[in-house]
Design an enzyme around this catalytic site. Structure first.
Site, PDB file in Angstrom:
ATOM      1  N   GLU A  99       0.845  -1.197   0.000  1.00 53.37           N
ATOM      2  CA  GLU A  99       0.000   0.000   0.000  1.00 53.37           C
ATOM      3  C   GLU A  99       0.879   1.245   0.000  1.00 53.37           C
ATOM      4  O   GLU A  99       1.996   1.216   0.516  1.00 53.37           O
ATOM      5  CB  GLU A  99      -0.845   0.031   1.281  1.00 53.37           C
ATOM      6  CG  GLU A  99      -2.311  -0.290   1.093  1.00 53.37           C
ATOM      7  CD  GLU A  99      -3.114   0.822   0.441  1.00 53.37           C
ATOM      8  OE1 GLU A  99      -2.555   1.631  -0.327  1.00 53.37           O
ATOM      9  OE2 GLU A  99      -4.315   0.877   0.700  1.00 53.37           O
ATOM     10  N   ASP A 103      -4.200   5.838   6.062  1.00 55.56           N
ATOM     11  CA  ASP A 103      -4.709   7.104   6.603  1.00 55.56           C
ATOM     12  C   ASP A 103      -5.792   6.735   7.623  1.00 55.56           C
ATOM     13  O   ASP A 103      -5.492   6.425   8.778  1.00 55.56           O
ATOM     14  CB  ASP A 103      -5.226   7.919   5.423  1.00 55.56           C
ATOM     15  CG  ASP A 103      -5.684   9.312   5.785  1.00 55.56           C
ATOM     16  OD1 ASP A 103      -5.269   9.822   6.820  1.00 55.56           O
ATOM     17  OD2 ASP A 103      -6.460   9.912   5.012  1.00 55.56           O
TER      18      ASP A 103
HETATM   19  P1  5GP Z   1      -7.607   5.381   4.027  1.00 59.44           P
HETATM   20  O1  5GP Z   1      -8.680   4.447   3.574  1.00 59.44           O
HETATM   21  O2  5GP Z   1      -6.566   4.722   4.909  1.00 59.44           O
HETATM   22  O3  5GP Z   1      -8.158   6.642   4.635  1.00 59.44           O
HETATM   23  O4  5GP Z   1      -6.882   5.928   2.747  1.00 59.44           O
HETATM   24  C1  5GP Z   1      -6.034   5.154   2.025  1.00 59.44           C
HETATM   25  C2  5GP Z   1      -5.883   5.698   0.638  1.00 59.44           C
HETATM   26  O5  5GP Z   1      -6.198   7.086   0.563  1.00 59.44           O
HETATM   27  C3  5GP Z   1      -4.450   5.579   0.230  1.00 59.44           C
HETATM   28  O6  5GP Z   1      -4.190   4.333  -0.381  1.00 59.44           O
HETATM   29  C4  5GP Z   1      -4.287   6.747  -0.715  1.00 59.44           C
HETATM   30  O7  5GP Z   1      -4.691   6.371  -1.998  1.00 59.44           O
HETATM   31  C5  5GP Z   1      -5.251   7.789  -0.173  1.00 59.44           C
HETATM   32  N1  5GP Z   1      -4.571   8.739   0.733  1.00 59.44           N
HETATM   33  C6  5GP Z   1      -4.636   8.805   2.072  1.00 59.44           C
HETATM   34  N2  5GP Z   1      -3.867   9.792   2.552  1.00 59.44           N
HETATM   35  C7  5GP Z   1      -3.290  10.350   1.465  1.00 59.44           C
HETATM   36  C8  5GP Z   1      -2.343  11.435   1.309  1.00 59.44           C
HETATM   37  O8  5GP Z   1      -1.859  12.090   2.240  1.00 59.44           O
HETATM   38  N3  5GP Z   1      -1.983  11.701   0.026  1.00 59.44           N
HETATM   39  C9  5GP Z   1      -2.463  11.019  -1.053  1.00 59.44           C
HETATM   40  N4  5GP Z   1      -2.036  11.392  -2.258  1.00 59.44           N
HETATM   41  N5  5GP Z   1      -3.334  10.003  -0.938  1.00 59.44           N
HETATM   42  C10 5GP Z   1      -3.736   9.686   0.320  1.00 59.44           C
END
Ligand code: 5GP
Length: 175
Positions: A99, A103
């Protein structure tokens, strides 16, 4: 009209050094297995996965899945859709899920649930970046490149509205 500004966070040199360390650690932990199936989560992990597999000393296959929890912009929708080309079978495989960033953890949790429905020999998770302060789902990677503050970052595969993936370093995007 707002302008996006970038602040360098992790240099290309630090990334390369850490990816080499991760590769050595994973290779050590998995020494002796017949084959590792690396599952790269598109799109953000494509550069990390490409660099990481070249640091592994276990025989690999590489597969790709797509998960998206963001539309255009920076707020996680919390809804995750998963796609793959439907041709790979993970039954009995040792899997390393790669991954870009954890986040809220919602994306990774959904993928893990999906993978646990298959009969894997083992599952390990490797994330380049971790933002623990944003976590909503209780999930952690087995291998983490860098723990970072709760800022939106781009570069080294990570995008903002489809752009900036090509930056060789990781930067905080402010707009
Ligand atoms: P989660 O489901 O953990 O909130 O988010 C995961 C996905 O969100 C990551 O695989 C990525 O694609 C996107 N994401 C989360 N935080 C960031 C960030 O700071 N920058 C970018 N470009 N994508 C993020």
């Amino acid at each position: 009209m707002s302008t996006t500004t970038f602040k360098a966070l992790i240099s290309a040199e630090r990334i390369a050094a850490r990816v080499a360390e991760l590769g050595a650690e994973i290779s050590g932990d998995l020494a002796g297995i017949n084959e590792l199936t690396v599952v790269c989560v598109l799109k953000g992990a494509f550069i990390f996965a490409a660099d990481l597999v070249r640091q592994l000393s276990v025989p690999c296959r590489v597969e790709f899945i797509r998960a998206s929890s963001y539309g255009a912009g920076r707020a996680s929708s919390g809804e995750v859709t998963l796609e793959n080309d439907g041709v790979f079978d993970l039954d009995g495989k040792h899997v390393l899920l790669v991954e870009d960033i954890i986040d809220t953890g919602l994306t990774l949790s959904s993928i893990v649930v999906e993978l646990q429905n298959q009969h894997l020999a083992s599952l390990r998770i490797c994330a380049l970046l971790d933002k623990p302060l944003a976590r909503k789902a209780p999930i952690e990677a087995d291998y983490t490149g860098f723990t970072i503050p709760d800022h939106f970052v781009v570069g080294y595969g990570l995008d903002l509205d489809g752009r900036h993936r090509e930056l060789p370093f990781i930067a905080i995007a402010n707009r």
